[in-house]
Structure formats: C-alpha cells, structure tokens
Design an enzyme around this catalytic site. Structure first.
Site, PDB file in Angstrom:
ATOM      1  N   GLU A 192     -12.845  -2.164  11.344  1.00 45.29           N
ATOM      2  CA  GLU A 192     -12.845  -1.477  10.047  1.00 45.29           C
ATOM      3  C   GLU A 192     -13.927  -2.000   9.095  1.00 45.29           C
ATOM      4  O   GLU A 192     -14.659  -1.214   8.497  1.00 45.29           O
ATOM      5  CB  GLU A 192     -11.454  -1.622   9.409  1.00 45.29           C
TER       6      GLU A 192
ATOM      7  N   GLU B 130       0.826  -1.212   0.000  1.00 46.00           N
ATOM      8  CA  GLU B 130       0.000   0.000   0.000  1.00 46.00           C
ATOM      9  C   GLU B 130       0.863   1.266   0.000  1.00 46.00           C
ATOM     10  O   GLU B 130       0.641   2.204   0.769  1.00 46.00           O
ATOM     11  CB  GLU B 130      -0.974  -0.014   1.187  1.00 46.00           C
TER      12      GLU B 130
ATOM     13  N   ASP C 211      -8.086  -9.115   4.157  1.00 43.21           N
ATOM     14  CA  ASP C 211      -7.925  -7.964   5.038  1.00 43.21           C
ATOM     15  C   ASP C 211      -9.095  -7.793   6.003  1.00 43.21           C
ATOM     16  O   ASP C 211      -9.938  -6.930   5.801  1.00 43.21           O
ATOM     17  CB  ASP C 211      -7.772  -6.703   4.168  1.00 43.21           C
TER      18      ASP C 211
HETATM   19  C1  GCV Z   1      -2.720   0.745   8.400  1.00 41.95           C
HETATM   20  C2  GCV Z   1      -6.089  -1.982   5.423  1.00 41.95           C
HETATM   21  C3  GCV Z   1      -6.525  -0.661   5.956  1.00 41.95           C
HETATM   22  C4  GCV Z   1      -5.366   0.319   6.067  1.00 41.95           C
HETATM   23  C5  GCV Z   1      -4.259  -0.344   6.922  1.00 41.95           C
HETATM   24  C6  GCV Z   1      -3.852  -1.636   6.234  1.00 41.95           C
HETATM   25  C7  GCV Z   1      -2.773  -2.378   7.004  1.00 41.95           C
HETATM   26  O1  GCV Z   1      -5.768  -1.877   4.079  1.00 41.95           O
HETATM   27  O2  GCV Z   1      -7.559  -0.128   5.160  1.00 41.95           O
HETATM   28  O3  GCV Z   1      -5.858   1.476   6.660  1.00 41.95           O
HETATM   29  O4  GCV Z   1      -3.161   0.517   7.082  1.00 41.95           O
HETATM   30  O5  GCV Z   1      -4.985  -2.479   6.140  1.00 41.95           O
HETATM   31  O6  GCV Z   1      -3.119  -3.327   7.706  1.00 41.95           O
HETATM   32  O7  GCV Z   1      -1.614  -2.033   6.900  1.00 41.95           O
END
Ligand code: GCV
Length: 673
Positions: A387, A280, A359
C-alpha cells in the site's frame, strides 16, 4: 489455464546430479493411505519430479517396518513413535545410501517435507547427505485477504478477488492452486475476506454462504490450511435483528454462540474469527463503554468449545483526531488502548499487532506493544500488499524490513526478547502466536501484479516458518525457483531485490517521517495530501525544520512507551537511529547528520540518488532481454518504467517542497523544480 503458478512453475533441469536417488517412491502411511493431505503430498512430489527432472515415479505402498528394507528411492513415512525432535507440523529428511527418507508425524508434516525436497531440487541443489529436522518457528502462519464480496480488493494491486464476485463465493481451479502455492511455503491459515466487513460479507457467517465455505475449507484442509473469517462486530444488529451488539448483553452472547455453533456444524475444522473494531469507522465495544477485552472475550468464549481462535486487531485509533497540541498522537493509540488489558484475555484470544505503531509505512519503529504485552498471545501483522511501498508497481522486496522487525530487541526480559522470540511464543511459553501478512494476491495472470512482488508472498511464508532465514537466502531461493538458472539472471534480479527497499525509501519520505502520499490511493507524492493529515501534523514541516517530536521531555511522549534502554535511545536525538530521526524528533534543516551533511542536503541527495538508482534498475532489467521468458520481461519492464516516473515525481515534489519551505539551496546546484 489463465494464470501461472509462480514459484511452482517447475522448469526442467537438465543433468541434475542426484536424479538416481529419486526414481522410485515408497509410501508407508498404514491406515492413513486415503488421507487427503497425504495424497496431495504424493501428487505434489510426483508432479514436481516429472516436470523438473522428467521422472515418472509410480507410488508403492508398504506397511510398517517394511520400509526399513527399501533400499532405493524416496520413502515417505508417517512416524507413529514419539520422536520429540519433530513437531506436529515438522519433518525430517534423511539421505543415506540410495534412499531419501521424508518422515513426519502428520500428513501436514509430510506435505511440508515434500515441498522442501521439491524446493531443493527446483533450485538444482544436491540432496546427497542431507540430514535435517525442520519444525516451524511460528505456530500461526497466516494470510489476511482484504477481499470484498463484490470482487474488489481493498489495497489490492493484482486484479480482482479470486474468492468473491458479485456477492458470491468463487470456487474453481484457482482455489486449489492458491492452496498449493501458500502451503508450499508453509502457510497454514488464511482469512479470505476483508477486515472491513460490509454488506454481504456480514452474512458470510450465515447459512447463505456456509455450504460453499465448507467446500473451500475442505480444499484448504487438504493442504493443511485453516479457514478463518473476518466478522462485523455489529452483526447481531445488522443481520441478527437485535437492537445492540454490546458484548455484555446476554442476547448478543447467545446470538454469537448460536452463530458459531452453526458454523462448526458446516465446517468442523473452522479456524476462527478476525476482528477489526473501533477503528476507521468500524463498530466495536467502545459504543457500549466496554473494553476490547470484553469484546474479544465474548467472541472467544463462543469459539472455545470448538477449538477456534479469536484474532483481534490492535490497529485501533481515531482517524479524526486533532493532534496539533501534541497531547494526542496516532502512534500512541494501539499501546494506549491495549497495554492496560494485558492478561485480561481468554487463552484463545490472539492480539494481532501491525509491525509499526502507525500503518505500514516504508520506515517505522517497531510497535511498543511487542515488549509491552507479556501475558497475551500475539501475532505480528505485516503487509505484503505494498500500500505505502509502491503498490506492486514499484519493486520493493520487504523481507529485509520484516527481518529488522523480527530481530528488534524489546528488552522485555532480563535475558532479552526479540520480536521473533515473542511472536513465536518462546518468550512467554505461548502456543497461539505467529505472523500474518496482508496478502498481495489477486486474479492477475501472475497472482501479484508485479512478477517480482511474488518474492514477498514467497518470502513471507518462508520467514514465518523460519524467522532465522536471511533475506538473501530467501531471495535466492525464490529467484532460482522462478527464473532460468543463468548467473546473470540470478545476479541481476538478486541485486534489484536487495536494494529495492532502501531505494524506495530514498526517493519517498525521508528518515521515518512517512505519509506524504496522495489521499485515498496512497500512491505517489503529496506532502500535505494524506487524508487524515488535516493540519500538517503528520510531518510538522515549517520554515526551520521538520519531524514529529515524540519525546517524553517535550513531545507526544510516545518514546516513553518502550522499555529501557530503547526509550532513552529514541528520546535522545544523539542516539536515535538516524533512519528514524524525524519519526521521533523535530529537527532543523541545518542539523548535521552523522554523514556530515545537513538534514536538508540529505533530503536533496537521497531523492536524487533514489531516482538515479531506479534508472539503473531499468537498465539492468533491460539487459535481461532474451534471458528470461519474454512475457515476464515485458510485464516487469512496463512496471519499471512506471516506477521510474514515480521516483522522478517523488524526487521533484519532495525536493521542491522542502526547498520552498526552507529556502536553502542544493549545495550541488542541481535543478529543483
Ligand atoms: C483494511 C489502512 C488502509 C485501510 C485498511 C486499514 C487496516 O488504513 O488504508 O485500507 O483497511 O489500514 O489495516 O484496517
């Protein structure tokens, strides 16, 4: 104080049966009398006894064998013998005659023993005849905070950070109360900054912040908690003035060695680093054609002389990948990136693996890295921050989900190895293993936004300590420690918690498909909305059916990442567990499920049911008016109404989408908008 203490609120219990056993306190810790953990243990115990039972105990200190002569009250004793039944963090509680003995080898063990006793008293349970030895099942029991230095929290649903504000570190009463809270359920490590390390957070490892971090580390140490930090893999470039952060470059290695040396000068008991790399948009070793083992080992070698750990996340994937052709699959990424590195890590490297391959969706299979890796230390990462499971607006008690993960049989060994066996270190005789949760806390009055979300924080700690506790046990403990002991209160909240995950699953995405959320926020329904789902490949719905073919025979091949017989179980549509059907298979709308229903009818029915069950939850909650404190009642009521709105929206959006796609009517002729 502008916040409450969650399950440490300690309500007064009238007529507690064993009060007579608890009116005195004798402490035998010899020269360790001033040890801060022991002092905290004593303070916690005396504070709890005063508040729960109205007893003011004063503490008597005694030496060595003198405690054997004590005939009444609580005895805290630091053992100096080699009692093999008690580990470094473990304890024994023994009630005989008129005494209750808590024995441990360390201050930390005594602290946990005191919190255990408090938990029992707080639930109104008798301690008479108690004889228990408690040792944690996992050595690492950790929280990960995704707190940014500007005070925001990534995926935070409970207010702002209580660690950071305007690029400064906050240290106040809450710092200690946080330590008390998490130590009370056995958590022994915490990472206070986000794994996405930007801007000022890159500098956390420099002298600009180390003084204050030391103060925090000392407060935590008083509760047996080690401080860890997330680091930016490109720090040598961003703050070190180097042109590269290549792990095989000597300048980079020296930079990290110096950096770590400085950290330990300030914080001798520093825990180590957590790293998110090549994922990411975060920098990592791939930039230099290096492996994740190269990256992790370089940092681990810097930490090793001081006993530090290097925790490296396996959440590594290319979020921009195009997997229309079925060759690539996000679900395969973690395994593909790490399985070939098994056995190539330093012994102070720990790989942190998300519970599922994607995720933190409401339903995912267990990551095949558990059962795949055999010569590598592993931590199971779960997300207490909800989330994708309601964002602490919708109630979703996650312990049953985590229990399923822990109980999953990986078939990694002939005599079996569950995820719990692996992350506890039992399966491969490892020490640096355990569990981590992305924390759900913030500076809200109640710490977790939704009062009921505190059950996930509490439950994570209890489960990480003892993976054999049941979801029901944990829920009951938490309820009794948090709410008035009235049958109706306990039963109603217990029922709400226990059905909350299945209910959330019903009204959101069906049978393991996941996603279907609004982009960015990840709250609320949007079937084609998820930001990385540019081609509908996260669900592959069309006019005939939906689901992702992850079989080896005709799909992405993901099912083949499991050991047998799991691989075949998932490969075959007949044996694939139905709750994961659409994760592994593309299925026609008219496919008959085991219930006899077609897939499309199942989607309609579960969405109607899910919303109806939330309606019932709201009614049940409203029945508690007057039986629980008004502020808690009102706060939760407001959230239940939001949840209801959300559930109805999910129901309508999902049903409409699939009605329009499939053209198949609801057998029951309900209104689908
Ligand atoms: C901290 C997901 C979340 C991101 C998070 C990522 C991760 O993609 O949406 O906000 O980033 O996981 O676990 O690194």
């Amino acid at each position: 104080m502008n916040y409450n203490q969650c399950w440490l609120n300690y309500s007064f219990i009238e007529n507690y049966s064993d009060k007579d056993l608890l009116t005195e306190l004798t402490v035998c810790v010899n020269e360790n009398k001033n040890d801060i953990i022991i002092q905290n243990a004593i303070n916690e115990l005396t504070y709890a006894l005063k508040n729960i039972l109205g007893i003011n105990v004063s503490c008597e200190y005694q030496d060595g064998t003198e405690t054997e002569k004590v005939t009444t009250g609580i005895i805290l004793k630091l053992l100096n013998d080699d009692n093999s039944k008690i580990s470094e963090e473990g304890y024994r509680i023994l009630q005989t005659g008129k005494t209750v003995r808590i024995e441990a080898k360390t201050g930390q063990g005594l602290l946990y023993g005191c919190f255990d006793l408090i938990r029992r008293i707080g639930q109104g349970l008798s301690v008479r005849g108690l004889d228990i030895n408690e040792n944690p099942k996992n050595n690492i029991r950790m929280l990960n905070h995704w707190d940014n230095m500007d005070g925001s929290i990534e995926r935070g649903y409970s207010g702002k950070s209580f660690f950071f504000e305007n690029d400064e570190i906050l240290i106040n009463e809450r710092t200690k109360d946080y330590a008390r809270l998490i130590a009370s359920v056995g958590i022994n490590a915490t990472v206070i900054n986000n794994v996405n390390v930007h801007k000022a957070a890159t500098e956390l490892i420099t002298e600009r912040y180390l003084g204050k971090l030391r103060t925090i580390a000392d407060i935590f140490a008083g509760y047996g908690i080690k401080l860890f930090l997330s680091i930016n893999f490109a720090a040598p470039i961003e703050i070190g003035g180097l042109p590269v952060s290549d792990p095989l470059d000597e300048r980079v290695q020296n930079w990290w060695n110096d950096c770590v040396k400085k950290i330990y000068e300030y914080i001798p008991n520093f825990g180590g680093f957590l790293v998110k790399a090549d994922s990411e948009g975060r920098p990592g070793p791939f930039t230099y054609g290096r492996t994740h083992a190269d990256g992790a080992n370089m940092l681990a070698r810097a930490l090793k002389p001081y006993g530090g750990l290097l925790i490296w996340r396996c959440f590594v994937y290319n979020c921009m990948q195009d997997w229309r052709d079925y060759k690539t699959d996000r679900a395969k990424a973690a395994y593909d990136n790490f399985i070939g590195l098994d056995g190539k890590f330093e012994d102070n490297v720990v790989l942190q693996i998300k519970n599922g391959p994607m995720d933190f969706q409401v339903r995912e299979p267990v990551s095949p890295l558990f059962g795949g890796l055999k010569n590598t230390n592993m931590i199971l990462e779960v997300q207490a921050a909800q989330e994708y499971t309601g964002q602490q607006i919708d109630v979703c008690y996650l312990i049953p989900m985590w229990k399923e993960v822990l109980n999953f049989e990986t078939y990694a060994k002939e005599d079996g190895a569950t995820v719990a066996d692996i992350v506890s270190g039992r399966a491969y005789n490892q020490i640096n293993c355990g569990m981590a949760a992305v924390s759900n806390t913030g500076n809200d009055f109640n710490w977790t936004g939704h009062d009921l979300a505190a059950a996930n924080l509490y439950g994570f700690g209890r489960l990480a300590w003892n993976t054999e506790l049941t979801s029901e046990q944990i829920a009951l403990e938490w309820i009794k420690l948090t709410f008035p002991h009235k049958d109706k209160v306990i039963k109603t909240i217990f029922d709400i918690l226990m059905k909350s995950w299945p209910v959330y699953e019903k009204y959101t995405s069906p049978l393991g498909i996941g996603w279907m959320v609004n982009p960015g926020s990840h709250y609320g329904p949007n079937v084609d909305g998820y930001e990385y789902d540019r081609w509908g490949t996260y669900h592959r719905a069309d006019r005939n059916g939906l689901g992702v073919d992850r079989t080896v025979r005709s799909g992405t091949g993901y099912a083949g990442q499991y050991n047998e017989p799991n691989a075949s179980m998932y490969e075959n549509i007949e044996t694939c567990p139905e709750e994961l059907l659409l994760f592994f298979h593309y299925v026609r709308y008219d496919y008959k499920l085991k219930s006899g229903k077609t897939l499309i009818q199942h989607i309609y029915d579960t969405h109607f049911e899910g919303a109806e069950e939330v309606e019932k939850m709201v009614r049940d909650w409203e029945d508690l008016k007057g039986l629980i404190p008004d502020d808690v009642y009102m706060r939760c009521r407001e959230r239940f109404y939001k949840q209801l709105e959300n559930a109805r929206e999910w129901r309508d959006r999902i049903n409409t989408y699939f009605y329009r796609k499939s053209g198949v009517k609801d057998e029951k002729n309900r209104t689908i908008y």
